[in-house]
Motif scaffolding. Sequence first.
Motif, PDB file in Angstrom:
ATOM      1  N   ASN A  69     -18.267  10.393  16.766  1.00  0.00           N
ATOM      2  CA  ASN A  69     -18.031   8.958  16.562  1.00  0.00           C
ATOM      3  C   ASN A  69     -18.915   8.402  15.444  1.00  0.00           C
ATOM      4  N   ALA A  70     -20.147   8.880  15.371  1.00  0.00           N
ATOM      5  CA  ALA A  70     -21.039   8.458  14.287  1.00  0.00           C
ATOM      6  C   ALA A  70     -20.495   8.928  12.945  1.00  0.00           C
ATOM      7  N   TRP A  71     -19.937  10.143  12.912  1.00  0.00           N
ATOM      8  CA  TRP A  71     -19.346  10.647  11.674  1.00  0.00           C
ATOM      9  C   TRP A  71     -18.188   9.741  11.236  1.00  0.00           C
ATOM     10  N   VAL A  72     -17.347   9.346  12.166  1.00  0.00           N
ATOM     11  CA  VAL A  72     -16.212   8.473  11.843  1.00  0.00           C
ATOM     12  C   VAL A  72     -16.717   7.139  11.290  1.00  0.00           C
ATOM     13  N   ARG A  73     -17.758   6.566  11.898  1.00  0.00           N
ATOM     14  CA  ARG A  73     -18.313   5.290  11.416  1.00  0.00           C
ATOM     15  C   ARG A  73     -18.850   5.430   9.991  1.00  0.00           C
ATOM     16  N   VAL A  74     -19.564   6.527   9.723  1.00  0.00           N
ATOM     17  CA  VAL A  74     -20.117   6.740   8.376  1.00  0.00           C
ATOM     18  C   VAL A  74     -18.992   6.940   7.370  1.00  0.00           C
ATOM     19  N   ALA A  75     -17.970   7.721   7.747  1.00  0.00           N
ATOM     20  CA  ALA A  75     -16.850   7.984   6.837  1.00  0.00           C
ATOM     21  C   ALA A  75     -16.105   6.698   6.510  1.00  0.00           C
ATOM     22  N   LYS A  76     -15.870   5.865   7.507  1.00  0.00           N
ATOM     23  CA  LYS A  76     -15.182   4.590   7.267  1.00  0.00           C
ATOM     24  C   LYS A  76     -16.038   3.671   6.407  1.00  0.00           C
ATOM     25  N   ALA A  77     -17.342   3.661   6.629  1.00  0.00           N
ATOM     26  CA  ALA A  77     -18.232   2.821   5.832  1.00  0.00           C
ATOM     27  C   ALA A  77     -18.260   3.282   4.381  1.00  0.00           C
ATOM     28  N   MET A  78     -18.230   4.571   4.153  1.00  0.00           N
ATOM     29  CA  MET A  78     -18.215   5.077   2.781  1.00  0.00           C
ATOM     30  C   MET A  78     -16.937   4.663   2.069  1.00  0.00           C
ATOM     31  N   GLY A  79     -15.831   4.633   2.782  1.00  0.00           N
ATOM     32  CA  GLY A  79     -14.568   4.204   2.197  1.00  0.00           C
ATOM     33  C   GLY A  79     -14.551   2.734   1.857  1.00  0.00           C
ATOM     34  N   ARG A  80     -15.243   1.925   2.652  1.00  0.00           N
ATOM     35  CA  ARG A  80     -15.288   0.485   2.402  1.00  0.00           C
ATOM     36  C   ARG A  80     -16.219   0.125   1.262  1.00  0.00           C
ATOM     37  N   ASN A  81     -17.196   0.972   0.971  1.00  0.00           N
ATOM     38  CA  ASN A  81     -18.166   0.655  -0.071  1.00  0.00           C
ATOM     39  C   ASN A  81     -17.562   0.719  -1.461  1.00  0.00           C
ATOM     40  N   LYS A  82     -16.507   1.460  -1.636  1.00  0.00           N
ATOM     41  CA  LYS A  82     -15.893   1.574  -2.950  1.00  0.00           C
ATOM     42  C   LYS A  82     -14.882   0.445  -3.113  1.00  0.00           C
ATOM     43  N   ARG A  83     -15.026  -0.321  -4.154  1.00  0.00           N
ATOM     44  CA  ARG A  83     -14.093  -1.423  -4.383  1.00  0.00           C
ATOM     45  C   ARG A  83     -12.792  -0.848  -4.908  1.00  0.00           C
ATOM     46  N   ARG A  84     -11.717  -1.148  -4.249  1.00  0.00           N
ATOM     47  CA  ARG A  84     -10.406  -0.640  -4.618  1.00  0.00           C
ATOM     48  C   ARG A  84      -9.413  -1.784  -4.649  1.00  0.00           C
ATOM     49  N   ARG A  85      -8.406  -1.621  -5.472  1.00  0.00           N
ATOM     50  CA  ARG A  85      -7.306  -2.571  -5.463  1.00  0.00           C
ATOM     51  C   ARG A  85      -6.503  -2.360  -4.197  1.00  0.00           C
ATOM     52  N   ALA A  86      -5.933  -3.402  -3.692  1.00  0.00           N
ATOM     53  CA  ALA A  86      -5.185  -3.302  -2.453  1.00  0.00           C
ATOM     54  C   ALA A  86      -3.866  -2.564  -2.632  1.00  0.00           C
ATOM     55  N   THR A  87      -3.310  -2.571  -3.827  1.00  0.00           N
ATOM     56  CA  THR A  87      -1.963  -2.042  -3.992  1.00  0.00           C
ATOM     57  C   THR A  87      -1.901  -0.569  -4.365  1.00  0.00           C
ATOM     58  N   ASP A  88      -2.782  -0.119  -5.250  1.00  0.00           N
ATOM     59  CA  ASP A  88      -2.618   1.249  -5.724  1.00  0.00           C
ATOM     60  C   ASP A  88      -3.855   2.123  -5.580  1.00  0.00           C
ATOM     61  N   GLY A  89      -4.948   1.614  -5.083  1.00  0.00           N
ATOM     62  CA  GLY A  89      -6.116   2.421  -4.811  1.00  0.00           C
ATOM     63  C   GLY A  89      -6.985   2.752  -6.010  1.00  0.00           C
ATOM     64  N   ARG A  90      -6.627   2.253  -7.210  1.00  0.00           N
ATOM     65  CA  ARG A  90      -7.465   2.522  -8.374  1.00  0.00           C
ATOM     66  C   ARG A  90      -8.728   1.664  -8.309  1.00  0.00           C
ATOM     67  N   PRO A  91      -9.796   2.093  -8.957  1.00  0.00           N
ATOM     68  CA  PRO A  91     -11.021   1.282  -8.935  1.00  0.00           C
ATOM     69  C   PRO A  91     -10.764  -0.115  -9.485  1.00  0.00           C
ATOM     70  N   ASP A  92     -11.460  -1.058  -8.909  1.00  0.00           N
ATOM     71  CA  ASP A  92     -11.298  -2.445  -9.309  1.00  0.00           C
ATOM     72  C   ASP A  92     -11.774  -2.641 -10.745  1.00  0.00           C
ATOM     73  N   CYS A  93     -11.057  -3.429 -11.492  1.00  0.00           N
ATOM     74  CA  CYS A  93     -11.351  -3.713 -12.897  1.00  0.00           C
ATOM     75  C   CYS A  93     -11.975  -5.103 -12.971  1.00  0.00           C
ATOM     76  N   PRO A  94     -12.966  -5.330 -13.841  1.00  0.00           N
ATOM     77  CA  PRO A  94     -13.555  -6.671 -13.915  1.00  0.00           C
ATOM     78  C   PRO A  94     -12.563  -7.724 -14.379  1.00  0.00           C
ATOM     79  N   TYR A  95     -11.466  -7.320 -15.004  1.00  0.00           N
ATOM     80  CA  TYR A  95     -10.467  -8.270 -15.477  1.00  0.00           C
ATOM     81  C   TYR A  95      -9.289  -8.387 -14.517  1.00  0.00           C
ATOM     82  N   ASN A  96      -9.367  -7.705 -13.392  1.00  0.00           N
ATOM     83  CA  ASN A  96      -8.278  -7.708 -12.429  1.00  0.00           C
ATOM     84  C   ASN A  96      -8.035  -9.123 -11.908  1.00  0.00           C
TER      85      ASN A  96
END
Length: 110
Positions: A69-96
């Motif tokens: 369960n701790a592994w799942v929490r860490v894995a989910k937290a790592m996924g949330r730390n990366k800023r992603r666009r909601a539609t296609d998963g590419r990294p967020d652009c400052p001009y987005n």
Amino acid sequence: MSAQTLAAAAAEIAAAQGLCKILAFHNLGGTLTPPSDDPTDWWEPENMTHRAELLGIRATGENTFDAVNAWVRVAKAMGRNKRRRATDGRPDCPYNGQGLAPATTATHAA
């Protein structure tokens, strides 16, 4: 490890219940290490806990279920730390989401 792989593994493990959660973790290639029985290892706190490791992420817990369960929490937290666009998963652009840049007033010679 891609963000999609990590998210899929965390979702699959989180969806399982009871012993199936541990089996799902193991089937994805995870390793579960119980506390050490060797008294010479007991001075290190990490050797006194259950450890779960998968996809380069290590987590600990008081028992096997807690470690997974701790592994799942860490894995989910790592996924949330990366800023992603909601539609296609590419990294967020400052001009987005901003409007177009102002057009330059270039004149054409005719």
